[in-house]
Scaffold this motif. Structure first.
Motif, PDB file in Angstrom:
ATOM      1  N   GLN A  92     -17.009  12.046   1.315  1.00 47.69           N
ATOM      2  CA  GLN A  92     -17.023  12.605  -0.011  1.00 47.69           C
ATOM      3  C   GLN A  92     -18.504  12.912  -0.377  1.00 47.69           C
ATOM      4  O   GLN A  92     -18.487  13.448  -1.471  1.00 47.69           O
ATOM      5  CB  GLN A  92     -16.837  11.353  -1.139  1.00 47.69           C
ATOM      6  CG  GLN A  92     -17.652  10.162  -1.150  1.00 47.69           C
ATOM      7  CD  GLN A  92     -17.491   9.199  -2.031  1.00 47.69           C
ATOM      8  OE1 GLN A  92     -16.476   9.202  -2.732  1.00 47.69           O
ATOM      9  NE2 GLN A  92     -18.508   8.226  -2.233  1.00 47.69           N
ATOM     10  N   ASN A  93     -19.403  12.808   0.401  1.00 54.00           N
ATOM     11  CA  ASN A  93     -20.782  13.237   0.166  1.00 54.00           C
ATOM     12  C   ASN A  93     -20.884  14.578   0.513  1.00 54.00           C
ATOM     13  O   ASN A  93     -20.907  14.807   1.721  1.00 54.00           O
ATOM     14  CB  ASN A  93     -21.726  12.310   0.704  1.00 54.00           C
ATOM     15  CG  ASN A  93     -23.053  12.853   0.217  1.00 54.00           C
ATOM     16  OD1 ASN A  93     -23.552  13.767   0.439  1.00 54.00           O
ATOM     17  ND2 ASN A  93     -23.959  11.607  -0.118  1.00 54.00           N
ATOM     18  N   GLY A  94     -21.052  15.792  -0.256  1.00 55.80           N
ATOM     19  CA  GLY A  94     -20.873  17.116   0.181  1.00 55.80           C
ATOM     20  C   GLY A  94     -22.184  17.626   1.127  1.00 55.80           C
ATOM     21  O   GLY A  94     -21.960  18.173   1.810  1.00 55.80           O
ATOM     22  N   GLU A  95     -23.350  16.830   0.626  1.00 53.55           N
ATOM     23  CA  GLU A  95     -24.495  16.990   1.369  1.00 53.55           C
ATOM     24  C   GLU A  95     -24.514  16.607   2.851  1.00 53.55           C
ATOM     25  O   GLU A  95     -24.828  17.341   3.701  1.00 53.55           O
ATOM     26  CB  GLU A  95     -25.761  16.300   0.804  1.00 53.55           C
ATOM     27  CG  GLU A  95     -26.917  16.306   1.522  1.00 53.55           C
ATOM     28  CD  GLU A  95     -27.365  18.062   1.709  1.00 53.55           C
ATOM     29  OE1 GLU A  95     -27.895  18.714   2.695  1.00 53.55           O
ATOM     30  OE2 GLU A  95     -26.977  18.802   0.556  1.00 53.55           O
ATOM     31  N   PHE A  96     -23.721  15.636   3.213  1.00 59.50           N
ATOM     32  CA  PHE A  96     -23.518  14.725   4.460  1.00 59.50           C
ATOM     33  C   PHE A  96     -22.590  15.974   5.101  1.00 59.50           C
ATOM     34  O   PHE A  96     -22.846  16.328   6.198  1.00 59.50           O
ATOM     35  CB  PHE A  96     -22.930  13.473   4.556  1.00 59.50           C
ATOM     36  CG  PHE A  96     -23.689  12.592   3.959  1.00 59.50           C
ATOM     37  CD1 PHE A  96     -25.000  12.700   3.677  1.00 59.50           C
ATOM     38  CD2 PHE A  96     -23.311  11.304   3.759  1.00 59.50           C
ATOM     39  CE1 PHE A  96     -25.931  11.590   3.369  1.00 59.50           C
ATOM     40  CE2 PHE A  96     -23.927  10.019   3.283  1.00 59.50           C
ATOM     41  CZ  PHE A  96     -25.269  10.414   3.365  1.00 59.50           C
ATOM     42  N   LEU A  97     -21.388  16.575   4.484  1.00 55.83           N
ATOM     43  CA  LEU A  97     -20.504  17.542   5.319  1.00 55.83           C
ATOM     44  C   LEU A  97     -21.251  18.790   5.680  1.00 55.83           C
ATOM     45  O   LEU A  97     -20.996  19.200   6.710  1.00 55.83           O
ATOM     46  CB  LEU A  97     -19.276  17.726   4.261  1.00 55.83           C
ATOM     47  CG  LEU A  97     -18.352  16.656   4.523  1.00 55.83           C
ATOM     48  CD1 LEU A  97     -16.960  17.357   3.572  1.00 55.83           C
ATOM     49  CD2 LEU A  97     -17.832  16.485   5.905  1.00 55.83           C
ATOM     50  N   ARG A  98     -22.192  19.185   4.567  1.00 61.24           N
ATOM     51  CA  ARG A  98     -23.111  20.506   4.810  1.00 61.24           C
ATOM     52  C   ARG A  98     -23.718  19.966   6.340  1.00 61.24           C
ATOM     53  O   ARG A  98     -23.861  20.880   6.869  1.00 61.24           O
ATOM     54  CB  ARG A  98     -23.863  20.936   3.762  1.00 61.24           C
ATOM     55  CG  ARG A  98     -23.193  21.287   2.664  1.00 61.24           C
ATOM     56  CD  ARG A  98     -23.892  22.124   1.581  1.00 61.24           C
ATOM     57  NE  ARG A  98     -24.332  21.121   0.703  1.00 61.24           N
ATOM     58  CZ  ARG A  98     -23.898  20.548  -0.325  1.00 61.24           C
ATOM     59  NH1 ARG A  98     -22.658  20.855  -0.746  1.00 61.24           N
ATOM     60  NH2 ARG A  98     -24.481  19.632  -1.007  1.00 61.24           N
ATOM     61  N   GLU A  99     -24.572  18.975   6.287  1.00 61.84           N
ATOM     62  CA  GLU A  99     -25.257  18.574   7.397  1.00 61.84           C
ATOM     63  C   GLU A  99     -24.266  18.678   8.618  1.00 61.84           C
ATOM     64  O   GLU A  99     -24.724  18.925  10.078  1.00 61.84           O
ATOM     65  CB  GLU A  99     -26.111  17.296   7.323  1.00 61.84           C
ATOM     66  CG  GLU A  99     -27.015  16.635   8.403  1.00 61.84           C
ATOM     67  CD  GLU A  99     -27.837  17.857   8.608  1.00 61.84           C
ATOM     68  OE1 GLU A  99     -28.371  17.880   9.847  1.00 61.84           O
ATOM     69  OE2 GLU A  99     -28.443  18.609   7.829  1.00 61.84           O
ATOM     70  N   ALA A 100     -23.172  18.041   8.437  1.00 63.25           N
ATOM     71  CA  ALA A 100     -22.130  17.973   9.445  1.00 63.25           C
ATOM     72  C   ALA A 100     -21.748  19.146  10.234  1.00 63.25           C
ATOM     73  O   ALA A 100     -21.682  19.369  11.380  1.00 63.25           O
ATOM     74  CB  ALA A 100     -21.121  17.039   9.132  1.00 63.25           C
ATOM     75  N   ALA A 101     -21.550  20.023   9.325  1.00 58.83           N
ATOM     76  CA  ALA A 101     -21.333  21.741   9.837  1.00 58.83           C
ATOM     77  C   ALA A 101     -22.690  22.305  10.946  1.00 58.83           C
ATOM     78  O   ALA A 101     -22.285  22.704  11.720  1.00 58.83           O
ATOM     79  CB  ALA A 101     -21.325  22.715   8.567  1.00 58.83           C
TER      80      ALA A 101
END
Length: 227
Positions: A92-101
Motif C-alpha cells: 500500500q505504500n507507493g514509495e516502497f513500490l517505487r523503490e521495489a521497481a
C-alpha cells in the motif's frame, strides 16, 4: 484455540495510523526489517526450507507467487524469485513500490515481476486462480480479525489448483499484543489457528523460524489450503 468471543477490532483510525507510520520508514532493507538486518539471512534460509518441504511432501507448483505486504521487494528478490517464475507484489505504500521497481530492476527486465498492486491487504482482491503461493510475511498484524478472515477468503479464490496461502508472522505468548506506535497487533499461535479455521483453511504444514536473536517474538510459518 482462542476464545471465539474475543475478536481484535482495531481503532477507528487503525489503517490510517499504520499508513502514517510506514510513510516515516526508510525505503531500504534496514527499514523493512526495523533495523534488524541480522535476521535477513536466517529468514530467507528457513523460508526456502519451508518451501522445499511443500515441494517435497505436497503438490506445490512454482509458476506464480504473490508477495503480500511486499515493501521494497526484499522477500520477492531473495526468496520468492529464487523459486517462482513470476511474482506479483502487493504494497500500500507507493514509495516502497517505487523503490521495489528499482530494487527488482534486473528481475523486471527478465519479465519475472508481474503486477505491482498499490493497495492495502484489507482492500486487495487477487486475480482468480492465479497463484501457486500467496505469501504473507510480517504484514497480517496490520489487519483486524474480521478483515484478516475476509482477506483469507478472497485469497482462496486467487489460488491456482493445489495452491497454498503461506503465513509467516511473529507470534505472541498471549492472545493479542497491540503496538500503538505502528498500529499493529501480534497474535498468539492459537489465535492465528482459530482465524485460519474461521476462514475455511486447513493447516498443511507448519514450522518455527530458527536462529533469530534473543528477545524477539517467536516467528512461525504455516502453509494453508482451503478445506
Amino acid at each position: 484455540m482462542a476464545s471465539a468471543n474475543k475478536v481484535f477490532k482495531g481503532t477507528a483510525t487503525w489503517y490510517e495510523d499504520a499508513d502514517t507510520y510506514w510513510k516515516s520508514v526508510p525505503s531500504s532493507v534496514d527499514g523493512m526489517l526495523g533495523g534488524l538486518q541480522v535476521v535477513h539471512t536466517p529468514d530467507i534460509r528457513d523460508s526456502l526450507l519451508f518451501l522445499t518441504k511443500l515441494q517435497t511432501n505436497h503438490t506445490l507448483r512454482t509458476n506464480y507467487a504473490c508477495d503480500c505486504g511486499a515493501g521494497i521487494g526484499r522477500v520477492s528478490k531473495h526468496f520468492l524469485l529464487r523459486r517462482f517464475n513470476t511474482v506479483d507484489l502487493v504494497e500500500q505504500n507507493g514509495e516502497f513500490l517505487r523503490e521495489a521497481a528499482e530494487y527488482l530492476q534486473s528481475e523486471r527486465s527478465e519479465g519475472r515481476v508481474g503486477d505491482m498492486f498499490d493497495v492495502g491487504l484489507q482492500a486487495f482482491t487477487p486475480v482468480q486462480a492465479r497463484y501457486d503461493v500467496v505469501w504473507c510475511q510480517w504484514v497480517l498484524s496490520h489487519l483486524t480479525d474480521d478483515d484478516l478472515v475476509a482477506f483469507f477468503k478472497r485469497c482462496t479464490t486467487g489460488l491456482a489448483p493445489g495452491g497454498f496461502i503461506c503465513v509467516k508472522e511473529n507470534v505472541a505468548g498471549t492472545s493479542y499484543v497491540v503496538d500503538s506506535e505502528d498500529s499493529s497487533v501480534t497474535r498468539s499461535a492459537s489465535v492465528f489457528e482459530s482465524l485460519f479455521q474461521k476462514s475455511g483453511l486447513s493447516i498443511i504444514e507448519k514450522q518455527t523460524q530458527t536462529d533469530f536473536p534473543d528477545g524477539l517474538f517467536e516467528v512461525k510459518m504455516w502453509a494453508l489450503q482451503p478445506k
